[in-house]
Scaffold this active site. Structure first.
Site, PDB file in Angstrom:
ATOM      1  N   ARG A  22      39.364   0.702 -75.227  1.00 38.14           N
ATOM      2  CA  ARG A  22      40.138   1.846 -74.508  1.00 38.14           C
ATOM      3  C   ARG A  22      41.058   2.131 -75.902  1.00 38.14           C
ATOM      4  O   ARG A  22      42.241   2.588 -75.582  1.00 38.14           O
ATOM      5  CB  ARG A  22      40.993   1.245 -73.384  1.00 38.14           C
ATOM      6  CG  ARG A  22      40.403   1.094 -72.147  1.00 38.14           C
ATOM      7  CD  ARG A  22      39.955   2.521 -71.474  1.00 38.14           C
ATOM      8  NE  ARG A  22      38.992   2.161 -70.386  1.00 38.14           N
ATOM      9  CZ  ARG A  22      39.308   2.118 -69.023  1.00 38.14           C
ATOM     10  NH1 ARG A  22      40.693   2.252 -68.797  1.00 38.14           N
ATOM     11  NH2 ARG A  22      38.301   1.922 -68.138  1.00 38.14           N
ATOM     12  N   ARG A  26      44.864   6.772 -72.746  1.00 38.42           N
ATOM     13  CA  ARG A  26      46.298   7.215 -72.207  1.00 38.42           C
ATOM     14  C   ARG A  26      47.559   6.594 -73.084  1.00 38.42           C
ATOM     15  O   ARG A  26      48.553   7.300 -73.136  1.00 38.42           O
ATOM     16  CB  ARG A  26      46.499   6.716 -70.824  1.00 38.42           C
ATOM     17  CG  ARG A  26      45.795   7.633 -69.688  1.00 38.42           C
ATOM     18  CD  ARG A  26      45.593   7.126 -68.361  1.00 38.42           C
ATOM     19  NE  ARG A  26      44.975   5.667 -68.489  1.00 38.42           N
ATOM     20  CZ  ARG A  26      44.815   4.866 -67.725  1.00 38.42           C
ATOM     21  NH1 ARG A  26      45.027   5.389 -66.263  1.00 38.42           N
ATOM     22  NH2 ARG A  26      43.936   3.694 -67.668  1.00 38.42           N
ATOM     23  N   ARG A  35      44.222  15.632 -71.695  1.00 41.89           N
ATOM     24  CA  ARG A  35      44.096  15.065 -70.457  1.00 41.89           C
ATOM     25  C   ARG A  35      44.942  15.905 -69.437  1.00 41.89           C
ATOM     26  O   ARG A  35      44.333  16.341 -68.511  1.00 41.89           O
ATOM     27  CB  ARG A  35      44.430  13.504 -70.277  1.00 41.89           C
ATOM     28  CG  ARG A  35      44.310  12.878 -68.890  1.00 41.89           C
ATOM     29  CD  ARG A  35      42.585  12.657 -68.505  1.00 41.89           C
ATOM     30  NE  ARG A  35      42.606  11.865 -67.634  1.00 41.89           N
ATOM     31  CZ  ARG A  35      42.180  12.346 -66.324  1.00 41.89           C
ATOM     32  NH1 ARG A  35      41.800  13.618 -66.108  1.00 41.89           N
ATOM     33  NH2 ARG A  35      42.084  11.457 -65.107  1.00 41.89           N
ATOM     34  N   ASP A  72      32.537   7.054 -69.875  1.00 40.88           N
ATOM     35  CA  ASP A  72      32.701   6.137 -69.058  1.00 40.88           C
ATOM     36  C   ASP A  72      31.547   5.198 -68.335  1.00 40.88           C
ATOM     37  O   ASP A  72      30.637   5.987 -68.526  1.00 40.88           O
ATOM     38  CB  ASP A  72      33.804   6.633 -67.850  1.00 40.88           C
ATOM     39  CG  ASP A  72      34.271   5.554 -66.977  1.00 40.88           C
ATOM     40  OD1 ASP A  72      35.247   5.313 -67.266  1.00 40.88           O
ATOM     41  OD2 ASP A  72      34.013   4.980 -65.999  1.00 40.88           O
ATOM     42  N   TYR A 147      31.142  -0.712 -57.865  1.00 38.37           N
ATOM     43  CA  TYR A 147      31.520   0.741 -57.803  1.00 38.37           C
ATOM     44  C   TYR A 147      30.495   1.462 -56.757  1.00 38.37           C
ATOM     45  O   TYR A 147      31.387   2.280 -55.908  1.00 38.37           O
ATOM     46  CB  TYR A 147      31.929   1.320 -59.029  1.00 38.37           C
ATOM     47  CG  TYR A 147      33.091   0.856 -59.732  1.00 38.37           C
ATOM     48  CD1 TYR A 147      34.305   1.066 -59.460  1.00 38.37           C
ATOM     49  CD2 TYR A 147      32.734  -0.024 -61.079  1.00 38.37           C
ATOM     50  CE1 TYR A 147      35.511   0.438 -60.069  1.00 38.37           C
ATOM     51  CE2 TYR A 147      34.059  -0.396 -61.705  1.00 38.37           C
ATOM     52  CZ  TYR A 147      35.000  -0.255 -61.252  1.00 38.37           C
ATOM     53  OH  TYR A 147      36.330  -0.917 -61.898  1.00 38.37           O
TER      54      TYR A 147
HETATM   55  O1  CP3 Z   1      38.261   4.122 -75.623  1.00 37.78           O
HETATM   56  C1  CP3 Z   1      37.210   3.374 -74.977  1.00 37.78           C
HETATM   57  O2  CP3 Z   1      37.284   2.187 -74.926  1.00 37.78           O
HETATM   58  C2  CP3 Z   1      36.164   4.353 -74.569  1.00 37.78           C
HETATM   59  C3  CP3 Z   1      36.161   4.794 -73.374  1.00 37.78           C
HETATM   60  C4  CP3 Z   1      35.955   4.183 -72.221  1.00 37.78           C
HETATM   61  C5  CP3 Z   1      36.594   4.770 -70.954  1.00 37.78           C
HETATM   62  N1  CP3 Z   1      36.336   3.766 -69.806  1.00 37.78           N
HETATM   63  C6  CP3 Z   1      37.385   5.733 -70.787  1.00 37.78           C
HETATM   64  C7  CP3 Z   1      38.373   5.801 -69.558  1.00 37.78           C
HETATM   65  C8  CP3 Z   1      35.355   2.948 -71.935  1.00 37.78           C
HETATM   66  C9  CP3 Z   1      34.643   2.111 -72.723  1.00 37.78           C
HETATM   67  C10 CP3 Z   1      35.523   2.807 -70.409  1.00 37.78           C
HETATM   68  C11 CP3 Z   1      34.823   1.485 -69.624  1.00 37.78           C
HETATM   69  C12 CP3 Z   1      35.008   1.295 -68.277  1.00 37.78           C
HETATM   70  N2  CP3 Z   1      35.242   2.227 -67.286  1.00 37.78           N
HETATM   71  C13 CP3 Z   1      35.153   0.258 -67.581  1.00 37.78           C
HETATM   72  C14 CP3 Z   1      34.817  -1.390 -68.455  1.00 37.78           C
HETATM   73  C15 CP3 Z   1      35.850  -1.637 -69.114  1.00 37.78           C
HETATM   74  C16 CP3 Z   1      37.121  -2.116 -68.280  1.00 37.78           C
HETATM   75  O3  CP3 Z   1      38.000  -1.460 -68.423  1.00 37.78           O
HETATM   76  O4  CP3 Z   1      36.819  -3.153 -67.759  1.00 37.78           O
HETATM   77  C17 CP3 Z   1      35.420   0.179 -66.403  1.00 37.78           C
HETATM   78  C18 CP3 Z   1      35.460  -0.806 -65.150  1.00 37.78           C
HETATM   79  C19 CP3 Z   1      35.495   1.680 -66.209  1.00 37.78           C
HETATM   80  C20 CP3 Z   1      35.600   2.346 -64.633  1.00 37.78           C
HETATM   81  C21 CP3 Z   1      36.938   3.134 -64.662  1.00 37.78           C
HETATM   82  N3  CP3 Z   1      37.423   4.253 -65.563  1.00 37.78           N
HETATM   83  C22 CP3 Z   1      38.122   2.693 -64.101  1.00 37.78           C
HETATM   84  C23 CP3 Z   1      38.050   1.832 -63.095  1.00 37.78           C
HETATM   85  C24 CP3 Z   1      39.097   3.789 -64.348  1.00 37.78           C
HETATM   86  C25 CP3 Z   1      40.493   3.910 -63.852  1.00 37.78           C
HETATM   87  C26 CP3 Z   1      41.432   2.863 -64.166  1.00 37.78           C
HETATM   88  C27 CP3 Z   1      41.953   3.066 -65.396  1.00 37.78           C
HETATM   89  O5  CP3 Z   1      41.826   2.137 -66.381  1.00 37.78           O
HETATM   90  O6  CP3 Z   1      42.428   4.163 -65.654  1.00 37.78           O
HETATM   91  C28 CP3 Z   1      38.300   4.666 -65.185  1.00 37.78           C
HETATM   92  C29 CP3 Z   1      39.024   5.657 -65.965  1.00 37.78           C
HETATM   93  C30 CP3 Z   1      39.163   5.686 -67.327  1.00 37.78           C
HETATM   94  N4  CP3 Z   1      38.141   5.500 -68.338  1.00 37.78           N
HETATM   95  C31 CP3 Z   1      40.135   6.420 -68.291  1.00 37.78           C
HETATM   96  C32 CP3 Z   1      39.624   6.379 -69.642  1.00 37.78           C
HETATM   97  C33 CP3 Z   1      40.365   6.708 -70.919  1.00 37.78           C
HETATM   98  C34 CP3 Z   1      41.514   6.929 -67.768  1.00 37.78           C
HETATM   99  C35 CP3 Z   1      41.263   8.135 -67.121  1.00 37.78           C
HETATM  100  C36 CP3 Z   1      42.519   8.754 -67.397  1.00 37.78           C
HETATM  101  O7  CP3 Z   1      43.061   9.451 -68.135  1.00 37.78           O
HETATM  102  O8  CP3 Z   1      43.098   9.202 -66.087  1.00 37.78           O
END
Ligand code: CP3
Length: 336
Positions: A22, A26, A35, A72, A147
């Site tokens: 990540r 954010r 965003r 994602d 999911y």
């Molecule tokens: O920078 C990075 O790591 C690359 C991008 C990346 C995102 N998601 C962008 C993202 C990566 C590698 C992921 C993986 C991901 N997505 C996982 C595995 C890693 C972990 O956190 O356990 C999972 C379970 C998800 C599913 C997911 N995506 C959830 C549960 C959520 C909402 C919760 C949260 O953390 O916001 C997301 C949204 C998400 N994916 C965001 C980002 C930057 C936030 C979105 C926003 O800006 O609102």
């Protein structure tokens, strides 16, 4: 060869490469700015130029050894025809799983639907210097199923009944997911990614007797696929505690990310012949500088002389101060 590949493949110990899960997200004001103008998260992931721009934001700010493509894990269910929405403050929401739509997928349609992700990788690779890795990723089948089937009740509990009712479909779903995840991995490699990380974020919630079925076997099949196409692979089976040892013995990835519940001393002694990655609790970054450096140094001291990539025990939290992260990166880079 990038520093990260050298560490993963040659088990190089001359430096600690560093990147963060990540790292594009954010906590960065420049991400929040993009965003706020793009309320549809999936659409943003499918905008190749913006996705590439976001991927490079942390690279432009910090001295990191890898970029991870902004996308994602839920893009694969999306590519396979399930509706995915991100609801502010609530996380992802998927439409009801439909076996017929799921089974009717074909490689061409799937690849076309996700082609903007591959284009983003292609654009990013051209802008990234050679010594830096471009990391692709997928969610492991179990974590995607959580999911896709709506198994999550809250942070710690799953509604496994949902899954047991669909017992007869389990095998088909796992096999199809592995097939399409492999396609997604190969497409990302062809687009220019040079490492892949497999996120099994909910592995810790798998009942003991199902670990083989839902965690070890699917991860093993995907790791074997990566080895066949010569793509270094890092696994992250979060929350499985001491079962990391069994995971490693069975799955044998090139790299293994430990989470913050794994004692790094235990990891050094028990997780051998692998490049370890991560471990430090992301919440440590909210502490004062002295405490942060103490923790960073703890990991670096323990893994000195073993192949180790600095990262965290889970993704960076949105409240992280980017200036604090810059100091951590500097500390890691000046350690050896
Ligand atoms: O920078 C990075 O790591 C690359 C991008 C990346 C995102 N998601 C962008 C993202 C990566 C590698 C992921 C993986 C991901 N997505 C996982 C595995 C890693 C972990 O956190 O356990 C999972 C379970 C998800 C599913 C997911 N995506 C959830 C549960 C959520 C909402 C919760 C949260 O953390 O916001 C997301 C949204 C998400 N994916 C965001 C980002 C930057 C936030 C979105 C926003 O800006 O609102």
């Amino acid at each position: 060869m990038s520093k990260i590949t050298n560490c993963l493949i040659n088990k190089d110990t001359s430096c600690f490469p560093v990147w963060f899960m990540r790292q594009a997200g954010r906590y960065l004001p420049e991400f929040r700015s993009i965003r706020s103008k793009n309320p549809d998260f999936i659409k943003l992931c499918l905008d190749s130029d913006l996705s590439s721009q976001i991927t490079l934001q942390p690279i432009n700010r910090f001295d990191l050894d890898a970029a991870i493509i902004f996308s994602d894990i839920l893009m694969v269910p999306y590519g396979m025809g399930q509706d995915v929405k991100f609801i502010k403050g609530k996380g992802p929401k998927l439409s009801e799983f439909n076996l017929k739509i799921f089974e009717e997928n074909n490689k061409k349609k799937f690849t076309e639907k996700l082609s903007p992700v591959y284009k983003a990788i292609n654009i990013t690779r051209k802008k990234l210097s050679k010594e830096k890795s471009l990391i692709a990723f997928i969610g492991a089948p179990w974590t995607l199923i959580v999911y896709m089937m709506g198994l999550r009740q809250d942070k710690k509990n799953l509604n496994l009944e949902n899954l047991e009712n669909k017992n007869f479909e389990k095998k088909i779903i796992l096999e199809k997911l592995i097939e399409y995840l492999s396609i997604h991995i190969e497409n990302q490699l062809e687009a220019g990614a040079d490492v892949v990380q497999i996120f099994d974020s909910w592995a810790g919630l798998i009942p003991e007797k199902e670990m083989k079925n839902y965690c070890y076997n699917p991860n093993l099949k995907l790791v074997e696929f990566c080895k066949k196409i010569h793509l270094p692979v890092i696994c992250f089976p979060k929350g499985i505690n001491k079962k990391y040892k069994e995971f490693l013995e069975i799955v044998k990835p090139n790299g293994l990310n430990i989470d913050y519940d794994v004692d790094p001393m235990w990891a050094k002694e028990n997780l051998k012949n692998v490049c370890l990655q991560g471990g430090m609790d992301p919440k440590i970054l909210f502490e004062d500088e002295k405490k942060i450096f103490f923790e960073v140094d703890k990991y670096l001291d323990i893994f000195n002389n073993s192949p180790y990539i600095f990262n965290l025990g889970h993704g960076l939290l949105p409240e992280t101060n980017p200036d604090v992260l810059a100091k951590v990166i500097e500390r890691v880079n000046s350690f050896k």
